[in-house]
Design a protein around this motif. Structure first.
Motif, mmCIF file in Angstrom:
data_model
loop_
_atom_site.group_PDB
_atom_site.id
_atom_site.type_symbol
_atom_site.label_atom_id
_atom_site.label_comp_id
_atom_site.label_asym_id
_atom_site.label_seq_id
_atom_site.Cartn_x
_atom_site.Cartn_y
_atom_site.Cartn_z
ATOM 1 N N ARG A 198 0.835 -1.217 0.000
ATOM 2 C CA ARG A 198 0.000 0.000 0.000
ATOM 3 C C ARG A 198 0.864 1.259 0.000
ATOM 4 O O ARG A 198 0.477 2.279 -0.586
ATOM 5 C CB ARG A 198 -0.953 -0.009 1.186
ATOM 6 N N ARG A 199 2.042 1.207 0.615
ATOM 7 C CA ARG A 199 2.936 2.363 0.556
ATOM 8 C C ARG A 199 3.505 2.550 -0.843
ATOM 9 O O ARG A 199 3.684 3.690 -1.305
ATOM 10 C CB ARG A 199 4.071 2.202 1.572
ATOM 11 N N VAL A 200 3.789 1.453 -1.524
ATOM 12 C CA VAL A 200 4.298 1.540 -2.897
ATOM 13 C C VAL A 200 3.239 2.137 -3.809
ATOM 14 O O VAL A 200 3.527 3.010 -4.649
ATOM 15 C CB VAL A 200 4.740 0.155 -3.386
ATOM 16 N N ILE A 201 1.988 1.694 -3.668
ATOM 17 C CA ILE A 201 0.911 2.228 -4.501
ATOM 18 C C ILE A 201 0.715 3.709 -4.239
ATOM 19 O O ILE A 201 0.563 4.517 -5.171
ATOM 20 C CB ILE A 201 -0.390 1.441 -4.244
ATOM 21 N N ALA A 202 0.721 4.105 -2.964
ATOM 22 C CA ALA A 202 0.561 5.527 -2.633
ATOM 23 C C ALA A 202 1.704 6.354 -3.183
ATOM 24 O O ALA A 202 1.507 7.492 -3.639
ATOM 25 C CB ALA A 202 0.464 5.694 -1.115
ATOM 26 N N ARG A 203 2.911 5.797 -3.177
ATOM 27 C CA ARG A 203 4.072 6.534 -3.693
ATOM 28 C C ARG A 203 4.019 6.649 -5.216
ATOM 29 O O ARG A 203 4.437 7.654 -5.788
ATOM 30 C CB ARG A 203 5.350 5.822 -3.252
ATOM 31 N N ARG A 204 3.506 5.628 -5.883
ATOM 32 C CA ARG A 204 3.423 5.674 -7.346
ATOM 33 C C ARG A 204 2.345 6.631 -7.829
ATOM 34 O O ARG A 204 2.511 7.307 -8.846
ATOM 35 C CB ARG A 204 3.130 4.267 -7.893
ATOM 36 N N VAL A 205 1.231 6.684 -7.094
ATOM 37 C CA VAL A 205 0.106 7.514 -7.535
ATOM 38 C C VAL A 205 0.376 8.993 -7.284
ATOM 39 O O VAL A 205 0.074 9.843 -8.123
ATOM 40 C CB VAL A 205 -1.187 7.062 -6.830
ATOM 41 N N SER A 206 0.952 9.310 -6.124
ATOM 42 C CA SER A 206 1.162 10.709 -5.753
ATOM 43 C C SER A 206 2.648 11.012 -5.724
ATOM 44 O O SER A 206 3.410 10.379 -4.990
ATOM 45 C CB SER A 206 0.543 10.986 -4.380
ATOM 46 N N LEU A 207 3.059 11.978 -6.511
ATOM 47 C CA LEU A 207 4.457 12.379 -6.562
ATOM 48 C C LEU A 207 4.761 13.499 -5.583
ATOM 49 O O LEU A 207 5.898 13.645 -5.141
ATOM 50 C CB LEU A 207 4.821 12.825 -7.988
ATOM 51 N N LYS A 208 3.768 14.299 -5.245
ATOM 52 C CA LYS A 208 3.967 15.411 -4.322
ATOM 53 C C LYS A 208 3.350 15.073 -2.966
ATOM 54 O O LYS A 208 2.354 14.349 -2.886
ATOM 55 C CB LYS A 208 3.328 16.699 -4.872
ATOM 56 N N ASN A 209 3.940 15.611 -1.892
ATOM 57 C CA ASN A 209 3.467 15.301 -0.551
ATOM 58 C C ASN A 209 2.057 15.807 -0.298
ATOM 59 O O ASN A 209 1.263 15.149 0.363
ATOM 60 C CB ASN A 209 4.434 15.893 0.492
ATOM 61 N N GLN A 210 1.741 17.000 -0.801
ATOM 62 C CA GLN A 210 0.403 17.534 -0.599
ATOM 63 C C GLN A 210 -0.635 16.646 -1.267
ATOM 64 O O GLN A 210 -1.698 16.364 -0.698
ATOM 65 C CB GLN A 210 0.317 18.965 -1.159
ATOM 66 N N LEU A 211 -0.331 16.173 -2.477
ATOM 67 C CA LEU A 211 -1.233 15.252 -3.159
ATOM 68 C C LEU A 211 -1.299 13.917 -2.429
ATOM 69 O O LEU A 211 -2.357 13.280 -2.358
ATOM 70 C CB LEU A 211 -0.767 15.057 -4.598
ATOM 71 N N LYS A 212 -0.184 13.483 -1.871
ATOM 72 C CA LYS A 212 -0.154 12.230 -1.119
ATOM 73 C C LYS A 212 -1.065 12.295 0.090
ATOM 74 O O LYS A 212 -1.755 11.322 0.416
ATOM 75 C CB LYS A 212 1.287 11.926 -0.689
ATOM 76 N N ARG A 213 -1.094 13.435 0.769
ATOM 77 C CA ARG A 213 -1.963 13.587 1.933
ATOM 78 C C ARG A 213 -3.436 13.589 1.530
ATOM 79 O O ARG A 213 -4.281 13.016 2.241
ATOM 80 C CB ARG A 213 -1.612 14.865 2.682
#
Length: 355
Positions: A198-213
């Protein structure tokens, strides 16, 4: 010629700049591990349902994250970002269930160390990307990790079953599990692999921290929705079997799990990944978590063997180091390029002015 303003070498060193973030990282992990030990005591003493407990924590977590991040504001999210985040929510829900059940059966020490089984994905990356020169190193790392998990399942980190015994036997105040075997350890190990996925998927989908949040809010909300029918079914089954038994409510356990175990640790890990270039499945992260585990084992007076625990951590850390060699080399090259760019900018800014 004007001389540039001198900067203290300690102040400009990366180690000095990273010290506050390292303190935040250690403190955040300590609070999370503290909440996990409190949760373990609550589940074992009351016999509460793991699914109901996790669902009752995810509901306020989703509401708090919605209020904090406000994902409806800003640039609209595309379907290529929303759909993987919802799928990631299903993986997160399955991870929480397996992790909680593993915690109740295996105990906090084994469950926390089994979370680093996500480094197994590094072995798959070497096979998929065809990195032949790294395969044997990763296979050796995988073997070391499995050996560490086997020793943990045999109770080497426990005072009663560890081969390292010094002095008299100390009777723990909290009952711990006996020798489990690898079949029971499969629950937290599989949960650790799902957590890494799930961390890999979140890292692949969102490149920026604000988008990741923002996407993390969708992931947690979808995980809560996925758990809803399971929690309702568990409530129906539980109400028929224990209709006259009411479980006690512990505000500290629920609040610590909500704020320290889920919300705070997400921001702490994001800071560690961005500022310290430290991912979860790394020997540095294992060292910080291991120190916190030692403090909690002594504080809660668990059945604990320090030499056995250190041996298991050393073998596991070596396995993680070898299994993540490819990813580590990529991160180091990226980090070096960032440092060279920052040094170049500093040289341009501090160049002497012509007279």
């Amino acid at each position: 010629m004007m001389s540039p303003k001198q900067i203290s070498p300690d102040r400009g060193s990366p180690q000095f700049r990273h010290t506050p973030f390292q303190i935040i990282h250690i403190l955040g992990n300590f609070l999370r591990i503290w909440s996990i030990y409190s949760m373990y005591n609550y589940l074992t003493q009351t016999g509460a349902s793991v699914v109901l407990f996790i669902f009752s924590c995810l509901v306020p977590v989703s509401l708090i994250l919605l209020l904090l991040q406000k994902p409806w504001k800003g640039r609209p999210l595309s379907n290529t970002q929303v759909v993987p985040s919802i799928i990631n929510g299903g993986i997160t829900a399955l991870y929480f269930v397996l992790w909680g059940k593993g915690l109740k059966v295996c105990g906090p020490l084994r469950t926390l160390l089994a979370e680093y089984s996500g480094a197994i994905l590094g072995v798959l990356s070497a096979v998929l990307y065809g990195q032949r020169q790294y395969i044997w190193k990763k296979v050796g790392g995988l073997t070391a990790m499995l050996a560490s998990f086997y020793l943990l399942s045999e109770g080497w980190a426990m005072g009663r079953y560890s081969p390292f015994k010094f002095g008299g036997n100390i009777i723990p105040e909290v009952d711990t599990e006996e020798v489990l075997g690898m079949k029971t350890m499969a629950l937290p190990i599989l949960a650790g692999i799902l957590s890494a996925l799930r961390r890999v998927i979140a890292r692949r989908v969102s490149l920026k921290n604000q988008l990741k949040r923002r996407l993390n809010v969708l992931t947690m909300a979808s995980a809560t929705c996925f758990l809803f029918p399971v929690a309702m079914w568990d409530t129906i089954i539980g109400s028929t079997s224990t209709s006259s038994h009411s479980l006690p409510f512990s505000s500290w356990v629920f609040l610590s799990t909500i704020f320290f175990g889920i919300i705070l640790i997400f921001y702490v890990e994001s800071i560690a990944e961005e500022r310290l270039h430290m991912v979860f499945s790394s020997p540095r992260h294992l060292a910080a978590a291991g120190a916190c585990i030692i403090v909690m084992e002594i504080f809660y007076k668990m059945d604990f063997s320090l030499p056995g625990f250190l041996l298991c951590c050393l073998i596991l850390g070596f396995g993680i180091y070898e299994a993540t060699s490819l990813e580590r080399s990529r991160r180091e090259s990226f980090h070096k390029s960032d440092l060279s760019d920052s040094v170049l900018r500093d040289e341009v800014q501090m160049s002497p002015l012509p007279t």
